[in-house]
Design an enzyme around this catalytic site. Structure first.
Site, PDB file in Angstrom:
ATOM      1  N   ASN A  69      -3.134  -5.787  13.105  1.00 44.90           N
ATOM      2  CA  ASN A  69      -4.508  -5.269  13.147  1.00 44.90           C
ATOM      3  C   ASN A  69      -5.382  -6.017  14.147  1.00 44.90           C
ATOM      4  OD1 ASN A  69      -4.434  -3.019  11.406  1.00 44.90           O
ATOM      5  ND2 ASN A  69      -4.518  -4.339   9.591  1.00 44.90           N
ATOM      6  N   TYR A 118      -7.533  -7.856   7.599  1.00 43.97           N
ATOM      7  CA  TYR A 118      -8.580  -7.201   6.797  1.00 43.97           C
ATOM      8  C   TYR A 118      -9.810  -8.120   6.674  1.00 43.97           C
ATOM      9  CZ  TYR A 118      -4.829  -3.979   6.307  1.00 43.97           C
ATOM     10  OH  TYR A 118      -3.812  -3.101   6.634  1.00 43.97           O
ATOM     11  N   GLN A 132      -4.106  -6.973  -6.002  1.00 43.65           N
ATOM     12  CA  GLN A 132      -4.525  -7.522  -4.712  1.00 43.65           C
ATOM     13  C   GLN A 132      -5.860  -6.893  -4.303  1.00 43.65           C
ATOM     14  OE1 GLN A 132      -2.779  -6.468  -0.806  1.00 43.65           O
ATOM     15  NE2 GLN A 132      -2.470  -8.663  -0.482  1.00 43.65           N
ATOM     16  N   ASN A 174      -3.400 -10.296   7.291  1.00 45.37           N
ATOM     17  CA  ASN A 174      -3.109  -9.005   7.942  1.00 45.37           C
ATOM     18  C   ASN A 174      -4.311  -8.276   8.546  1.00 45.37           C
ATOM     19  OD1 ASN A 174      -0.631  -9.692   6.984  1.00 45.37           O
ATOM     20  ND2 ASN A 174      -0.463  -8.058   5.469  1.00 45.37           N
ATOM     21  N   ARG A 231      -3.718 -14.592  -0.442  1.00 46.61           N
ATOM     22  CA  ARG A 231      -2.665 -14.343   0.554  1.00 46.61           C
ATOM     23  C   ARG A 231      -3.230 -14.589   1.955  1.00 46.61           C
ATOM     24  NH1 ARG A 231       1.565  -9.334   1.815  1.00 46.61           N
ATOM     25  NH2 ARG A 231       3.358 -10.746   1.750  1.00 46.61           N
ATOM     26  N   GLY A 268       9.142  -7.340  -0.459  1.00 49.62           N
ATOM     27  CA  GLY A 268       8.470  -6.052  -0.319  1.00 49.62           C
ATOM     28  C   GLY A 268       9.421  -4.883  -0.337  1.00 49.62           C
ATOM     29  N   ARG A 269       9.935  -4.522   0.849  1.00 52.54           N
ATOM     30  CA  ARG A 269      10.718  -3.288   0.988  1.00 52.54           C
ATOM     31  C   ARG A 269      11.902  -3.183   0.027  1.00 52.54           C
ATOM     32  NH1 ARG A 269      11.121  -4.220   7.147  1.00 52.54           N
ATOM     33  NH2 ARG A 269      11.080  -6.309   6.231  1.00 52.54           N
ATOM     34  N   THR A 291       0.842  -1.189   0.000  1.00 49.81           N
ATOM     35  CA  THR A 291       0.000   0.000   0.000  1.00 49.81           C
ATOM     36  C   THR A 291       0.878   1.240   0.000  1.00 49.81           C
ATOM     37  OG1 THR A 291      -1.844  -1.106   1.075  1.00 49.81           O
ATOM     38  CG2 THR A 291      -1.649   1.262   1.473  1.00 49.81           C
ATOM     39  N   HIS A 330      -6.852 -10.782  -0.680  1.00 45.90           N
ATOM     40  CA  HIS A 330      -6.088 -10.443   0.529  1.00 45.90           C
ATOM     41  C   HIS A 330      -6.846 -10.983   1.740  1.00 45.90           C
ATOM     42  CE1 HIS A 330      -3.439  -8.666   3.267  1.00 45.90           C
ATOM     43  NE2 HIS A 330      -3.541  -7.393   2.965  1.00 45.90           N
TER      44      HIS A 330
HETATM   45  C1  LIG Z   1       4.801   0.156   2.774  1.00 42.85           C
HETATM   46  C2  LIG Z   1       4.231  -1.222   2.911  1.00 42.85           C
HETATM   47  C3  LIG Z   1       2.915  -1.453   2.537  1.00 42.85           C
HETATM   48  C4  LIG Z   1       2.370  -2.746   2.613  1.00 42.85           C
HETATM   49  N1  LIG Z   1       1.083  -2.966   2.150  1.00 42.85           N
HETATM   50  C5  LIG Z   1       0.616  -4.227   2.032  1.00 42.85           C
HETATM   51  C6  LIG Z   1      -0.611  -4.492   1.355  1.00 42.85           C
HETATM   52  O1  LIG Z   1      -1.292  -3.599   0.818  1.00 42.85           O
HETATM   53  N2  LIG Z   1      -1.030  -5.777   1.285  1.00 42.85           N
HETATM   54  C7  LIG Z   1      -0.300  -6.812   1.844  1.00 42.85           C
HETATM   55  O2  LIG Z   1      -0.716  -7.964   1.751  1.00 42.85           O
HETATM   56  N3  LIG Z   1       0.877  -6.581   2.479  1.00 42.85           N
HETATM   57  C8  LIG Z   1       1.361  -5.333   2.558  1.00 42.85           C
HETATM   58  N4  LIG Z   1       2.604  -5.119   3.110  1.00 42.85           N
HETATM   59  C9  LIG Z   1       3.429  -6.271   3.565  1.00 42.85           C
HETATM   60  C10 LIG Z   1       4.384  -6.723   2.454  1.00 42.85           C
HETATM   61  O3  LIG Z   1       3.667  -7.310   1.385  1.00 42.85           O
HETATM   62  C11 LIG Z   1       5.389  -7.775   2.977  1.00 42.85           C
HETATM   63  O4  LIG Z   1       4.707  -8.884   3.497  1.00 42.85           O
HETATM   64  C12 LIG Z   1       6.302  -7.192   4.042  1.00 42.85           C
HETATM   65  O5  LIG Z   1       6.841  -5.949   3.649  1.00 42.85           O
HETATM   66  C13 LIG Z   1       7.441  -8.166   4.400  1.00 42.85           C
HETATM   67  O6  LIG Z   1       8.248  -8.411   3.279  1.00 42.85           O
HETATM   68  P1  LIG Z   1       9.711  -7.706   3.148  1.00 42.85           P
HETATM   69  O7  LIG Z   1      10.472  -8.131   4.382  1.00 42.85           O
HETATM   70  O8  LIG Z   1      10.280  -8.292   1.893  1.00 42.85           O
HETATM   71  O9  LIG Z   1       9.481  -6.231   3.090  1.00 42.85           O
HETATM   72  C14 LIG Z   1       3.159  -3.829   3.092  1.00 42.85           C
HETATM   73  C15 LIG Z   1       4.486  -3.584   3.487  1.00 42.85           C
HETATM   74  C16 LIG Z   1       5.029  -2.308   3.388  1.00 42.85           C
HETATM   75  C17 LIG Z   1       6.472  -2.099   3.767  1.00 42.85           C
END
Ligand SMILES: Cc1cc2nc3c(=O)[nH]c(=O)nc-3n(C[C@H](O)[C@H](O)[C@H](O)COP(=O)(O)O)c2cc1C
Length: 359
Positions: free
Chosen positions: A234, A179, A97, A177, A226, A316-317, A25, A174
């Site tokens: 949450n 939701y 998603q 987390n 997912r 992700g990051r 997000t 989704h």
């Molecule tokens: C800025 C940000 C926004 C995220 N938004 C979502 C999201 O919209 N849906 C989701 O399933 N996970 C979301 N996540 C979780 C990521 O998909 C991922 O599981 C998490 O960052 C861990 O992976 P990483 O260690 O590779 O960053 C978000 C993570 C970050 C950092």
């Protein structure tokens, strides 16, 4: 021999490698409409084997956060079309998603006429950011009636059709987390005494019916899911039967034949550990593609592919901060660090301005 960078398939789709951009997000959709800036951002990251988009609402009621996109109106579908084109032009593939925020929201973030809904009238602990008034406590949600549940299932099915109409490759439900879909699965947020509450067969009924409707709408090769077993984000506390419930779900999802299951693991950020036994259960019971995510670097990704723990690895990051992450990891180059201050702020700063490697 590396498998991370070798092509593979996801159902009937060819992927250029096994590295998936995890859903994130980013709150860059003014008026909940996917923007040109988003097309630029995703286009920059199209060397991923698969991009899973940020959480995108199938319903006005699911827009709990400010500036998140939807995929239910014509303008939103047109916005996604541009984004899909930007990604496809570079050989990438994209699943949107579908995130309905349920009780994680605030009326100040919702469009006129929409409402915060959930399986039961139980507010989540914690607060939600609103553009209008800053942080606000989560409200007590409206407990959905059976008719509203049916209407919401149809919203998911329509969103799936809209994704395909926009030229995207599929959808990810989704159900992680905290939701709406997970709110039904978990007993702390689902206190219903009808056929959508009680035993796991009932708590999972909504997510199963949503998956069935999405499959009926666009086919099982285009529908993934997912899940976050052992996730507590949450206000979703751990409970006794968690592992048994998700084992049951793994079996049921296998019967449905969805193209993939994507597991969340936020233990590298201090969340509870997802036991290896749980991941193994999914590996054994769910026969199609398994995606693992959370805290991966290239080395660990290669290792988990090599031992067959997963078929694809979502990141992700590192993708947020490195548009050319695939090239960087492949060349063992250094990477940009993500700037947490601009994760959710509007505009290009900290979004489309992370530099690629100098060529
Ligand atoms: C800025 C940000 C926004 C995220 N938004 C979502 C999201 O919209 N849906 C989701 O399933 N996970 C979301 N996540 C979780 C990521 O998909 C991922 O599981 C998490 O960052 C861990 O992976 P990483 O260690 O590779 O960053 C978000 C993570 C970050 C950092």
């Amino acid at each position: 021999m590396s498998s991370l960078y070798s092509p593979t398939v996801l159902g009937s789709l060819s992927l250029q490698n096994r590295l998936v951009m995890a859903p994130m997000t980013r709150n860059r959709a003014p008026g909940n409409i996917p923007s040109e800036l988003m097309a630029q951002y995703y286009g920059q990251r199209a060397s991923a084997g698969l991009i899973i988009t940020e959480g995108t609402s199938p319903s006005p009621n699911g827009l709990g956060y400010p500036r998140i996109p939807g995929i239910f109106s014509e303008a939103q579908v047109a916005g996604w079309k541009q984004i899909g084109q930007a990604v496809h032009a570079k050989g990438g593939k994209m699943f949107v998603q579908l995130m309905h925020t349920g009780r994680i929201g605030h009326p100040l973030n919702l469009p006129a006429g929409a409402r915060v809904v959930a399986p039961s009238a139980v507010a989540a602990a914690g607060e939600m950011y609103t553009d209008a008034e800053g942080m606000k406590p989560h409200p007590v949600p409206h407990a959905m009636t059976e008719a509203e549940i049916r209407a919401t299932i149809e919203e998911y099915a329509q969103a799936a059709r809209n994704a395909v109409a926009a030229g995207l490759d599929g959808i990810e439900l989704h159900a992680a987390n905290g939701y709406l879909l997970e709110q039904f699965i978990r007993p702390n947020s689902n206190r219903r005494d009808d056929r959508y509450g009680g035993a796991i067969e009932n708590r999972a009924r909504f997510v199963i019916e949503v998956a069935e409707a999405a499959i009926a709408a666009i086919g099982k090769d285009r529908v993934g899911i997912r899940l976050s077993p052992f996730g507590v984000f949450n206000d979703m506390p751990l409970y006794e039967a968690m592992e048994a419930d998700y084992a049951w779900l793994a079996e049921r999802l296998n019967t449905l034949g969805l193209v993939y299951v994507h597991l969340v693991d936020h233990s590298s950020q201090g969340a509870p550990v997802v036991p290896d036994s749980m991941k193994k259960t999914f590996r054994e019971r769910f026969k199609r593609t398994l995606i693992l995510s959370g805290g991966y670097d290239a080395k660990r990704a290669e290792a988990d592919l090599a031992t067959g723990k997963a078929d694809l690895i979502a990141v992700g990051r590192p993708f947020l901060a490195n548009p050319d992450l695939v090239a960087r990891w492949k060349a063992d180059s250094k990477t940009n660090a993500p700037d947490f201050n601009t994760f959710y702020t509007p505009g290009p700063t900290g979004y489309t301005d992370y530099p690629p490697l100098a060529s």
